[in-house]
Design a protein around this motif. Structure first.
Motif, short mmCIF file in Angstrom:
data_model
loop_
_atom_site.label_atom_id
_atom_site.label_comp_id
_atom_site.label_asym_id
_atom_site.label_seq_id
_atom_site.Cartn_x
_atom_site.Cartn_y
_atom_site.Cartn_z
N LEU A 25 11.17 56.62 87.54
CA LEU A 25 11.21 57.28 88.85
C LEU A 25 11.43 56.27 89.97
CD1 LEU A 25 10.94 59.91 90.43
CD2 LEU A 25 8.47 59.49 90.53
N ALA A 26 10.76 55.12 89.87
CA ALA A 26 10.93 54.08 90.90
C ALA A 26 12.36 53.56 90.92
CB ALA A 26 9.95 52.94 90.64
N THR A 29 14.67 56.34 92.35
CA THR A 29 14.53 56.44 93.80
C THR A 29 15.19 55.27 94.50
OG1 THR A 29 12.44 57.60 93.46
CG2 THR A 29 12.83 56.68 95.65
N ASN A 33 18.47 55.70 96.95
CA ASN A 33 18.35 55.32 98.36
C ASN A 33 19.27 54.17 98.75
OD1 ASN A 33 16.51 57.30 99.06
ND2 ASN A 33 14.77 56.07 98.39
N HIS A 39 23.18 58.93 96.95
CA HIS A 39 22.39 59.59 97.99
C HIS A 39 23.09 60.87 98.45
CE1 HIS A 39 20.43 60.26 101.90
NE2 HIS A 39 19.39 59.66 101.32
N TRP A 42 22.87 63.55 95.61
CA TRP A 42 21.53 64.07 95.39
C TRP A 42 21.03 64.91 96.56
CZ3 TRP A 42 19.00 64.59 91.08
CH2 TRP A 42 17.64 64.90 91.11
#
Length: 180
Positions: A25-26, A29, A33, A39, A42
């Motif tokens: 997940l990190a 993300t 980003n 970006h 999503w």
């Protein structure tokens, strides 16, 4: 109360998977980003598509395709309507769709249905031949119709035409030509 070996293996497996999920997940993300393309997909593209899908639920497949693809879909539907099911059609290239005609106005194509695979999906059972296949495939010598966009490829028909339409579907043989 002692923890058994089986319980330790389950807890160890659960902890490993939880750590892997948090790390995944990190990374996800961080990548979303930092990369503008991801970006956009999503946060913008997916959300607008979901709104479009919920608004289009009541429409038929044909209406949804026409709404999304516009003039490109209308052109392929015109080709389908003007040719018999056993037709062998010369289909224009992406460059033909985006070209500026020598006469008349350019049709505002988006070039979303300019490849052979996209055309075949709508035109089936008709056969589709593109410029790269001329002289190389068995169907290239059996063309029955020429799809004209932006006035290009009119020289592939065996008869002169009085008009110079920007968009048309012409039979290859003069005997099949019926002027408007």
């Amino acid at each position: 109360m002692a923890i058994t070996t089986k319980t330790r293996h389950i807890l160890h497996w659960l902890l490993r998977n939880l750590v892997a999920a948090v790390v995944g997940l990190a990374v996800f993300t961080l990548v979303v980003n930092l990369n503008h393309g991801y970006h956009w997909i999503w946060f913008d593209f997916t959300k607008t598509n979901m709104v479009d899908i919920s608004m289009d639920r009541h429409l038929s497949l044909e209406d949804r395709l026409e709404r999304r693809l516009g003039v490109d879909y209308d052109f392929v539907q015109m080709v389908k309507g003007m040719t018999p099911e056993d037709a062998v059609i010369f289909y224009p290239s992406r460059e033909d769709f985006m070209a500026t005609p020598s006469h008349g106005n350019k049709v505002p194509f988006h070039a979303s249905l300019t490849d052979k695979v996209a055309a075949i999906r709508i035109l089936y059972p008709r056969k589709v031949v593109v410029a790269e296949e001329l002289g190389k495939t068995p169907y290239a010598d059996k063309l029955t119709h020429i799809a004209i966009v932006n006035g290009l490829h009119r020289d592939m028909v065996s008869y002169p035409s009085d008009t110079m339409p920007t968009i048309d579907v012409l039979p290859v043989n003069a005997a099949d030509y019926v002027p408007f």
